[in-house]
Design an enzyme around this catalytic site. Structure first.
Site, PDB file in Angstrom:
ATOM      1  N   SER A 119       0.876  -1.178   0.000  1.00  0.00           N
ATOM      2  CA  SER A 119       0.000   0.000   0.000  1.00  0.00           C
ATOM      3  C   SER A 119       0.906   1.218   0.000  1.00  0.00           C
ATOM      4  O   SER A 119       2.058   1.144   0.413  1.00  0.00           O
ATOM      5  CB  SER A 119      -0.939   0.057   1.217  1.00  0.00           C
ATOM      6  OG  SER A 119      -0.208   0.183   2.414  1.00  0.00           O
ATOM      7  N   GLN A 121       1.814   4.166   1.969  1.00  0.00           N
ATOM      8  CA  GLN A 121       1.640   4.295   3.409  1.00  0.00           C
ATOM      9  C   GLN A 121       2.749   5.140   3.999  1.00  0.00           C
ATOM     10  O   GLN A 121       3.738   5.460   3.347  1.00  0.00           O
ATOM     11  CB  GLN A 121       1.647   2.907   4.056  1.00  0.00           C
ATOM     12  CG  GLN A 121       2.958   2.148   3.824  1.00  0.00           C
ATOM     13  CD  GLN A 121       2.916   0.747   4.411  1.00  0.00           C
ATOM     14  OE1 GLN A 121       3.538   0.499   5.434  1.00  0.00           O
ATOM     15  NE2 GLN A 121       2.197  -0.160   3.749  1.00  0.00           N
ATOM     16  N   HIS A 123       4.410   5.873   8.322  1.00  0.00           N
ATOM     17  CA  HIS A 123       4.314   5.537   9.739  1.00  0.00           C
ATOM     18  C   HIS A 123       4.485   6.810  10.565  1.00  0.00           C
ATOM     19  O   HIS A 123       5.391   7.603  10.301  1.00  0.00           O
ATOM     20  CB  HIS A 123       5.382   4.515  10.111  1.00  0.00           C
ATOM     21  CG  HIS A 123       5.388   3.313   9.216  1.00  0.00           C
ATOM     22  ND1 HIS A 123       4.292   2.492   9.076  1.00  0.00           N
ATOM     23  CD2 HIS A 123       6.336   2.824   8.386  1.00  0.00           C
ATOM     24  CE1 HIS A 123       4.575   1.524   8.208  1.00  0.00           C
ATOM     25  NE2 HIS A 123       5.810   1.718   7.770  1.00  0.00           N
ATOM     26  N   LYS A 146       7.617   4.321  14.110  1.00  0.00           N
ATOM     27  CA  LYS A 146       7.994   3.121  13.374  1.00  0.00           C
ATOM     28  C   LYS A 146       8.986   3.443  12.254  1.00  0.00           C
ATOM     29  O   LYS A 146       8.695   3.214  11.079  1.00  0.00           O
ATOM     30  CB  LYS A 146       6.732   2.455  12.802  1.00  0.00           C
ATOM     31  CG  LYS A 146       6.963   1.046  12.255  1.00  0.00           C
ATOM     32  CD  LYS A 146       5.672   0.503  11.647  1.00  0.00           C
ATOM     33  CE  LYS A 146       5.884  -0.826  10.959  1.00  0.00           C
ATOM     34  NZ  LYS A 146       4.681  -1.300  10.267  1.00  0.00           N
ATOM     35  N   GLU A 148      11.960   2.351   9.908  1.00  0.00           N
ATOM     36  CA  GLU A 148      12.181   0.981   9.458  1.00  0.00           C
ATOM     37  C   GLU A 148      13.282   0.910   8.406  1.00  0.00           C
ATOM     38  O   GLU A 148      13.701   1.924   7.841  1.00  0.00           O
ATOM     39  CB  GLU A 148      10.888   0.382   8.894  1.00  0.00           C
ATOM     40  CG  GLU A 148      10.387   1.029   7.624  1.00  0.00           C
ATOM     41  CD  GLU A 148       9.075   0.407   7.142  1.00  0.00           C
ATOM     42  OE1 GLU A 148       8.963   0.167   5.927  1.00  0.00           O
ATOM     43  OE2 GLU A 148       8.161   0.190   7.968  1.00  0.00           O
ATOM     44  N   HIS A 285       5.828   5.571   1.295  1.00  0.00           N
ATOM     45  CA  HIS A 285       6.496   4.467   0.603  1.00  0.00           C
ATOM     46  C   HIS A 285       5.486   3.367   0.301  1.00  0.00           C
ATOM     47  O   HIS A 285       4.383   3.330   0.858  1.00  0.00           O
ATOM     48  CB  HIS A 285       7.636   3.899   1.447  1.00  0.00           C
ATOM     49  CG  HIS A 285       7.211   3.361   2.780  1.00  0.00           C
ATOM     50  ND1 HIS A 285       6.949   4.180   3.857  1.00  0.00           N
ATOM     51  CD2 HIS A 285       6.990   2.089   3.223  1.00  0.00           C
ATOM     52  CE1 HIS A 285       6.599   3.442   4.901  1.00  0.00           C
ATOM     53  NE2 HIS A 285       6.606   2.177   4.539  1.00  0.00           N
ATOM     54  N   ARG A 304      -2.579   4.356   5.724  1.00  0.00           N
ATOM     55  CA  ARG A 304      -2.629   3.971   4.312  1.00  0.00           C
ATOM     56  C   ARG A 304      -3.448   4.965   3.491  1.00  0.00           C
ATOM     57  O   ARG A 304      -4.375   5.573   4.004  1.00  0.00           O
ATOM     58  CB  ARG A 304      -3.238   2.573   4.163  1.00  0.00           C
ATOM     59  CG  ARG A 304      -2.470   1.477   4.877  1.00  0.00           C
ATOM     60  CD  ARG A 304      -3.146   0.122   4.713  1.00  0.00           C
ATOM     61  NE  ARG A 304      -2.419  -0.927   5.403  1.00  0.00           N
ATOM     62  CZ  ARG A 304      -2.593  -1.252   6.672  1.00  0.00           C
ATOM     63  NH1 ARG A 304      -3.515  -0.611   7.387  1.00  0.00           N
ATOM     64  NH2 ARG A 304      -1.875  -2.206   7.232  1.00  0.00           N
ATOM     65  N   LYS A 310      -7.478  -2.212   2.170  1.00  0.00           N
ATOM     66  CA  LYS A 310      -7.689  -1.926   3.590  1.00  0.00           C
ATOM     67  C   LYS A 310      -8.170  -0.489   3.777  1.00  0.00           C
ATOM     68  O   LYS A 310      -8.173   0.315   2.847  1.00  0.00           O
ATOM     69  CB  LYS A 310      -6.386  -2.166   4.366  1.00  0.00           C
ATOM     70  CG  LYS A 310      -5.957  -3.628   4.390  1.00  0.00           C
ATOM     71  CD  LYS A 310      -4.718  -3.810   5.246  1.00  0.00           C
ATOM     72  CE  LYS A 310      -4.313  -5.269   5.313  1.00  0.00           C
ATOM     73  NZ  LYS A 310      -3.103  -5.468   6.169  1.00  0.00           N
TER      74      LYS A 310
END
Length: 428
Positions: A119, A121, A123, A146, A148, A285, A304, A310
């Site tokens: 997706s 999205q 964070h 988050k 990552e 991303h 998202r 979703k």
């Protein structure tokens, strides 16, 4: 101060330096690779003893303490989670980790097997995460940020961050459908702005991106259809760009989704095996295809806005992004020992070591003053820590407490990953 090797626990002696095998959780999101085509499926099957379902999309293997996918001790501890064991044995984390993050692992370790885009999205940062969790705990599961990093196992594709201003101006000239969707005045604002006006550039980018992502379903469907027809016609006269071919591929996977056309706004990143991409909070991303190791702060917060079935939270995503432009840094790692490469992102919570050990060779993961998780993805060998030696094979996941030196020997070409707390933090 070193971790005590033996600690009393409920009247029993616990060896805090003993390596502990884990049984880990798997996620079957619909973007995952199906059956034994998925590395996640193969690793999980060995790790858990479960048969692979040839119809199931195996997307993520989770290793760590997050409540949405906990790991369990595999040594007859009656279903004890790793988090519970750490709570009873906090010195296993080492003093610095315990002081900063409390009685928990600060990172979540994963393997991803991606068949189609996850997706578009981002964070949230810590402040936003606390607000989102308080307002919507059903949707935003925790109050942590988050950051990552994804480390490619196979060739791995992603969209990541906004393209530079000059490239964006080219997109607006070459993709007329975007102007139709957001309006001529807004498109002209981007075309006329100068790179020197950094904050104004961010403001204009936020405006046009928010308009694009907020477009109505009927308008989006019409514009994507028009763009698809134009590109198909132009492909007969010229070779389409990588981004144009990607957009047509996305359209097949997510018809009429605004994420298809918004892909033009993002950097298209192709990682080779052994290359890594890191992402801070509030950076847009979408992972597109391939298999990778992923590590992040212990959180499952995702906002998202496209390329997904979703729930979308477009306004939250568009308001939280940094709108930083430019191609992301690609990490290739640095050598830290025989056959060991370290990937060190600018985040305190985590780092990854990749050990690629040829048959018949040996190496050592030196002691670190924080906890580690070790994942074997290929081959067989032996792992020794202290007085104990264990046979290891692909699919094994192990927890190593702080101040544990790990010796490795390979009986066939052995590949494994160690996830740990960032060395810069531990030794700063």
């Amino acid at each position: 101060m070193e971790t005590d090797s033996i600690e009393a626990n409920g009247g029993c002696a616990v060896d805090l330096r003993r390596i502990r095998r884990l049984r880990c959780s798997v996620k079957d999101y619909d973007w995952g690779r199906t059956g034994s085509d998925s590395l996640v499926a193969r690793l999980h099957s060995t790790n858990s003893g479960a048969q692979i379902d040839s119809t199931r999309p195996y997307a993520e293997l989770w290793m760590g303490t997050h409540g949405s996918g906990p790991s369990y001790l595999a040594d007859g501890s009656n279903g004890m989670t790793l988090k519970s064991w750490i709570s009873e044995n906090p010195k296993s984390l080492g003093n610095r980790v315990l002081e900063k993050w409390g009685c928990d692992l600060p990172f979540l370790f994963k393997v991803l097997s991606v068949a189609k885009p996850l997706s578009i999205q981002a964070h949230p940062d810590k402040e936003s995460a606390k607000k989102l969790h308080k307002a919507r705990p059903d949707l935003y599961k925790d109050d942590n940020h988050k950051p990552e990093m994804a480390l490619a196992i196979t060739e791995f594709e992603a969209l990541c961050g906004f393209i530079p201003l000059q490239e964006l101006k080219g997109v607006l000239r070459d993709v007329p459908e975007i102007e139709e969707l957001v309006g001529t005045e807004e498109a002209n604002q981007v075309l006329s702005i100068s790179e020197q006006h950094t904050e104004e550039v961010k403001s204009v980018l936020q405006t046009i991106f928010t308009l694009l992502m907020s477009a109505g379903a009927d308008s989006t469907k019409e514009i994507i259809s028009k763009m698809k027809q134009r590109l198909c016609m132009e492909s007969k006269e010229r070779q389409l760009t990588d981004k144009e071919r990607l957009v047509l591929r996305l359209e097949k996977q997510y018809p009429d989704d605004i994420g298809v056309i918004s892909a033009f706004f993002f950097n298209y990143v192709k990682l080779n095996p052994g290359e890594a991409l890191y992402l801070g909070a509030n950076e847009p991303h979408a992972y597109l295809s391939g298999e990778s190791i992923e590590i992040m702060a212990t959180s499952d917060n995702v906002v998202r806005a496209g390329l997904t079935s979703k729930l979308r939270d477009i306004q939250t995503l568009c308001s939280m992004l940094t709108y930083k432009q430019g191609f992301p840094e690609i990490l290739k790692g640095s050598n830290v020992g025989a056959y060991i490469t370290r990937y060190l992102p600018p985040f305190d919570e985590f780092e990854i070591d990749l050990c690629d050990l040829p048959q018949g060779e040996s190496t050592v993961f030196s002691c670190v003053s924080g906890p580690s998780l070790v994942l074997v993805v290929q081959g067989e060998g032996k792992l020794s820590a202290g007085a104990s030696t264990d046979d290891i094979v692909a699919g094994d996941v192990l927890f190593a407490p702080a101040d544990t030196e790990i010796h490795l020997e390979s009986s066939s070409d052995l590949k494994l990953y160690r996830a740990g707390v960032n060395s810069r933090f531990l030794y700063s």
